[in-house]
Scaffold this active site. Sequence first.
Site, PDB file in Angstrom:
ATOM      1  N   LYS A  79     -20.601 -20.328 -33.464  1.00  0.00           N
ATOM      2  CA  LYS A  79     -19.514 -20.693 -32.557  1.00  0.00           C
ATOM      3  C   LYS A  79     -20.122 -21.269 -31.278  1.00  0.00           C
ATOM      4  CE  LYS A  79     -15.343 -18.504 -30.591  1.00  0.00           C
ATOM      5  NZ  LYS A  79     -14.569 -17.235 -30.544  1.00  0.00           N
ATOM      6  N   SER A 154      -9.861 -17.536 -31.969  1.00  0.00           N
ATOM      7  CA  SER A 154     -10.463 -18.747 -31.449  1.00  0.00           C
ATOM      8  C   SER A 154     -11.663 -19.244 -32.252  1.00  0.00           C
ATOM      9  CB  SER A 154     -10.902 -18.509 -30.003  1.00  0.00           C
ATOM     10  OG  SER A 154     -11.890 -17.487 -29.958  1.00  0.00           O
ATOM     11  N   SER A 178     -10.478 -12.788 -32.474  1.00  0.00           N
ATOM     12  CA  SER A 178     -10.934 -14.151 -32.771  1.00  0.00           C
ATOM     13  C   SER A 178     -11.878 -14.307 -33.952  1.00  0.00           C
ATOM     14  CB  SER A 178     -11.603 -14.752 -31.543  1.00  0.00           C
ATOM     15  OG  SER A 178     -10.607 -15.195 -30.675  1.00  0.00           O
TER      16      SER A 178
HETATM   17  N1  GLN Z   1      -6.164 -14.797 -29.400  1.00  0.00           N
HETATM   18  C1  GLN Z   1      -6.686 -13.924 -28.396  1.00  0.00           C
HETATM   19  C2  GLN Z   1      -6.658 -14.619 -27.067  1.00  0.00           C
HETATM   20  O1  GLN Z   1      -6.193 -15.691 -27.005  1.00  0.00           O
HETATM   21  C3  GLN Z   1      -8.049 -13.452 -28.769  1.00  0.00           C
HETATM   22  C4  GLN Z   1      -9.130 -14.388 -28.415  1.00  0.00           C
HETATM   23  C5  GLN Z   1     -10.486 -13.891 -28.770  1.00  0.00           C
HETATM   24  O2  GLN Z   1     -10.649 -12.889 -29.471  1.00  0.00           O
HETATM   25  N2  GLN Z   1     -11.474 -14.566 -28.222  1.00  0.00           N
HETATM   26  O3  GLN Z   1      -7.091 -14.108 -26.091  1.00  0.00           O
END
Ligand code: GLN
Length: 499
Positions: A79, A154, A178
């Site tokens: 990532k 994400s 994410s």
């Molecule tokens: N979807 C969650 C957010 O928008 C989690 C994001 C993540 O785990 N980086 O914060």
Amino acid sequence: MEPFELTAARLAQELRARRISSHELVEHLFARMERLDPYLHSFLCRTRPLALQLADEADQRLAAGAASGPLEGVPVALKDNISVAGFPATCGSRILEPYRPVFDAHVVERLKEHRLPILGKTNMDEFAMGSSTENSAFGPVANPWDLSRVPGGSSGGSAAAVAARLTPLALGSDTGGSIRQPASFCGIVGLKPTYGAVSRYGLVAFASSLDQIGPLARTVEDCALLYSVLAGKDPRDSTSVGASVPDLGRSLDRPIKGLKVGIVREMVGEGIGPETREAIRRAARVLEELGAIVGEATLPHMHHAIPTYYIIACAEASSNLARYDGVRYGRRAAGGDLISVFEKTRAEGFGPEVKRRIMLGTFVLSSGYHDAYYSRAQKVRTLIKRDFQKALEEHDLLIGATSPTPAFRRGERCDDPLQMYAADVCTVSVNLAGGPGLVVPCGLSPDRLPIGLQILGRPFDEERMLNLGHAFQQATNHHLEVPSLASPEGEPEGVWGAK
Ligand code: GLN
């Protein structure tokens, strides 16, 4: 079978038997990426020289019979919020576009020590803020099961790349789901380790009390192998715990007979779609047939998890992102005095979701509101943590949905942040509590969209969680289903090679 179709564990065997070289494997995957990634946009950049250098080193050691780790020579994608010296780490943001880290993240050091060729950096929601990878400043990622749908977020780039067999392994980060939610949407396995199990040194911080790096792969076994490469103590991350990492390769095959598994009522109840609920119930029956003792569990404060998470995560993000001022990192806007350089850099460099969160975070920390929001959220966080402690005293493991629905359509939730945040209802409480979570494919919806079973364990008990996930995969075929890269325009020709 073509090499891209093999799991990491199988590829490791092929490499050791010298039936393929790591160099050939890397070239094979780059060729596949070249052909298919235009449909997905899962990679932001390739790290070709580094991949080939590590592959050649692995080949030399394999030829000498001196392979060290279990994954020597098996490629991996990262990532784009994980630092690799000399290569971009954009975090999906314009503000970091010109930035090149000068050091490797702890996990990258580990990958290099074990000579896993690093193929490239994967697309992501800007600063890991999002649930669909539509918040990337460089354009969205498509879901390989249906190109008109999101891959989750994400870590959507990592999940889509693994699902489309562009790489056998990838790393993501999980602050509120994410790794797990995109794994669920893309029909693969994702592991969020216990907070502190894997060093965050070199991971660009979003919400420091929640962030954790973890693996994505097509099988639990592959995730376990990669996790054992990553985990361990690192003095450069003060929250790194360094609990001993068991020989996961060996413990995976233990029978699960007698394990107490609780179905979390709130993760199969109201608000969870009927197809998802049904898939989780079916998975529970499989576990029961394997000898697990399945009962009911409850996390009574789970319905407070979303507001609690979004207050704490935004508060921490507003502080962590203060460093992007155009002076020390990345992009700098031309401006007059210092203050206008700060203002213009941030106005131009951050996208709308990041700005929203910085404002929310600044607000909940501001004097007069701090007690009403931030302090209260911390108290609720403690209640959520206690729910997990209690449920995991009664049960060895918990199971439930990962997401209320399978992958939604691109664009569908972009104008409604609250609806987007709702996608995280089953994942964020795990980060607030700090424990580990694993997602394993457990079926397809009537539209052929993957559904993921979430398995939760006690802190630092990754072993048992992986054990259960592996047993489930051994008994089922869900992870063998292959995405078609189907799009409304029709399947791109020759995607899956000769049939
Ligand atoms: N979807 C969650 C957010 O928008 C989690 C994001 C993540 O785990 N980086 O914060």
